[in-house]
Design an enzyme around this catalytic site. Structure first.
Site, PDB file in Angstrom:
ATOM      1  N   THR A   1     -53.251  35.549 -37.649  1.00  0.00           N
ATOM      2  CA  THR A   1     -53.935  35.908 -38.900  1.00  0.00           C
ATOM      3  C   THR A   1     -53.050  36.867 -39.705  1.00  0.00           C
ATOM      4  O   THR A   1     -52.094  37.432 -39.166  1.00  0.00           O
ATOM      5  CB  THR A   1     -55.287  36.581 -38.584  1.00  0.00           C
ATOM      6  OG1 THR A   1     -55.054  37.625 -37.637  1.00  0.00           O
ATOM      7  CG2 THR A   1     -56.279  35.577 -38.031  1.00  0.00           C
TER       8      THR A   1
ATOM      9  N   VAL B   1     -41.391  41.288 -34.448  1.00  0.00           N
ATOM     10  CA  VAL B   1     -40.185  41.966 -34.938  1.00  0.00           C
ATOM     11  C   VAL B   1     -39.035  40.965 -34.968  1.00  0.00           C
ATOM     12  O   VAL B   1     -38.729  40.336 -33.964  1.00  0.00           O
ATOM     13  CB  VAL B   1     -39.794  43.156 -34.024  1.00  0.00           C
ATOM     14  CG1 VAL B   1     -38.571  43.878 -34.564  1.00  0.00           C
ATOM     15  CG2 VAL B   1     -40.954  44.127 -33.866  1.00  0.00           C
TER      16      VAL B   1
ATOM     17  N   GLY C   1     -40.122  32.310 -53.084  1.00  0.00           N
ATOM     18  CA  GLY C   1     -41.098  32.417 -51.991  1.00  0.00           C
ATOM     19  C   GLY C   1     -40.683  33.437 -50.943  1.00  0.00           C
ATOM     20  O   GLY C   1     -41.263  33.503 -49.852  1.00  0.00           O
TER      21      GLY C   1
ATOM     22  N   LYS D   1     -42.741  47.538 -37.890  1.00  0.00           N
ATOM     23  CA  LYS D   1     -41.803  46.987 -36.893  1.00  0.00           C
ATOM     24  C   LYS D   1     -41.129  48.099 -36.084  1.00  0.00           C
ATOM     25  O   LYS D   1     -40.983  47.976 -34.870  1.00  0.00           O
ATOM     26  CB  LYS D   1     -40.767  46.114 -37.600  1.00  0.00           C
ATOM     27  CG  LYS D   1     -41.379  44.828 -38.143  1.00  0.00           C
ATOM     28  CD  LYS D   1     -40.428  44.116 -39.083  1.00  0.00           C
ATOM     29  CE  LYS D   1     -41.062  42.847 -39.636  1.00  0.00           C
ATOM     30  NZ  LYS D   1     -40.313  42.315 -40.779  1.00  0.00           N
TER      31      LYS D   1
END
Ligand SMILES: NC(=O)c1ccc[n+]([C@@H]2O[C@H](COP(=O)([O-])OP(=O)(O)OC[C@H]3O[C@@H](n4cnc5c(N)ncnc54)[C@H](OP(=O)(O)O)[C@@H]3O)[C@@H](O)[C@H]2O)c1
Length: 346
Positions: free
Chosen positions: A102, A158, A212, A230
């Site tokens: 998600t 990551v 994009g 991260k």
């Protein structure tokens, strides 16, 4: 060799979810022959509904579903369903591995956080690409997982397709002093454009959005939240309990062409660098002028790079930091690793 089967529930059926489902459809036979594991997709979930088939979807059913419009799983006959929460899905199927894909939400980690807590409480192993729950609640998730004897793997959070976390986990005898790197491909693309073509931040961002590479709302990248998440995951993986809210962040919104030119005059390049210092026990995301001879200075466009400084050496890893297909391969590796570990293989 037949070791058994794993039943997968894939929650999030967007870019990565579809790439993963397709990859599994194509590789099911190969994985069965090479590892003795039968991977079955028993459920796919999007924001509006799910497709649920105890026993597993066939490869041709999966390949049809990946071509359907977004948010339409509930409409797909004969296995489409609506649901009001993940609990409803778990009432219908009992996965052995929950894959959480998600979108990240840095306010409270939802919906990913509740999904994975539900999986862990049901003793279901978890694979994550959604980094927000871990960046916000690493300790809580891992403590719950240990208490329930559940594996949680998250290599794709990551550097996506570059297995940095595997390398980090392989440094057990080392004293890691710092990890620093370029961890956000969108920001690195924008800074590279500004540096190479001397365009403004707005122009570079527009180009990134047209390609994009940047989201319509790029704040999570440009304000350093993604890079901070991260570095928090890297720090916690190495045993330093740092929280996302404690990472000092510098946004790139104020960068001007003057800043870029000033770095060029000094034979340097401006980069967004995320760093965790294990001696000072702190982490930050900031803009740094990096000398051209430094390996991080040569990392351009959407590439990521990380330098790991230990008491005896420096290790540099460079690779693509995003990409739905690369991410799907990394998730598949986590899934196969869980299946093998459960059966006593490494
Ligand atoms: N793309 C990459 O290269 C990459 C790399 C590394 C990590 N990641 C991470 O991987 C995750 C997925 O990325 P993505 O590019 O596939 O994102 P995406 O295309 O936006 O897909 C997200 C999916 O999650 C579903 N979703 C949203 N809310 C939900 C809810 N409450 N319950 C169930 N499903 C829900 C969406 O449903 P709808 O289809 O109905 O909207 C969609 O299917 C993200 O956390 C991302 O940060 C991505």
């Amino acid at each position: 060799m037949t070791l058994g089967y794993e039943e997968l529930l894939i929650v999030g059926f967007g870019n990565v979810g579809r790439s993963l489902a397709k990859l599994i459809a194509f590789k099911q036979e190969y994985i069965r022959e090479k590892y003795g594991i039968d991977l079955r997709i028993i459920g796919l979930v999007d924001s509006k509904g799910a497709v649920v088939k105890p026993g597993g979807l066939t490869a041709s059913e999966i390949l049809k579903l990946v071509e359907t419009p977004r948010s339409s799983l509930r409409l797909q006959k004969p296995y489409g369903k609506t649901y009001s929460s993940i609990v409803d899905v778990y009432d219908e199927v009992e996965p052995t591995i929950h894959v959480e894909l998600t979108p990240p939400n840095y306010d409270d980690g939802e919906p990913g956080l509740s999904h994975i807590i539900h999986a862990i409480k049901n003793h279901v192993d978890v694979v994550l690409a959604n980094k927000a729950p871990l960046a916000l609640y690493y300790d809580k998730i891992m403590s719950m997982a240990i208490a329930s004897n559940v594996r949680v793997k998250y290599k794709a959070t990551v550097m996506a397709g570059t297995p940095l976390l595997n390398l980090v986990l392989g440094l057990k005898g080392y004293e890691v002093e710092y990890v620093k790197g370029i961890l956000n491909g969108t920001v690195n693309y924008i800074l590279t454009e500004m540096h190479e073509n001397l365009v403004t931040l707005e122009e570079a961002l527009q180009k990134a959005q047209a390609l994009g590479i940047a989201e319509p709302n790029p704040a999570i990248d440009l304000e350093g939240i993604d890079a901070a998440a991260k570095i928090v995951i890297i720090a916690n993986t190495l045993g330093l309990n740092i929280k996302l809210q404690n990472v000092v962040r510098q946004s790139i919104y104020n960068i001007s062409l003057q800043d870029i030119r000033s770095a060029i005059r000094k034979n340097r390049v401006l980069k967004q660098v995320a760093q965790v210092d294990f001696n000072k026990r702190e982490a930050y995301v900031k803009l740094e002028e990096i000398p051209l001879e430094n390996p991080l200075a040569k990392v351009n466009g959407t590439y990521n790079a990380v330098e790991i400084g230990t008491s005896i050496n420096k290790i540099v890893v460079v690779g693509k930091g995003a990409g739905r297909i690369e991410t799907a391969y990394t998730i598949l590796d986590d899934i196969i690793s869980i299946a093998l570990e459960k059966r006593g293989y490494r």
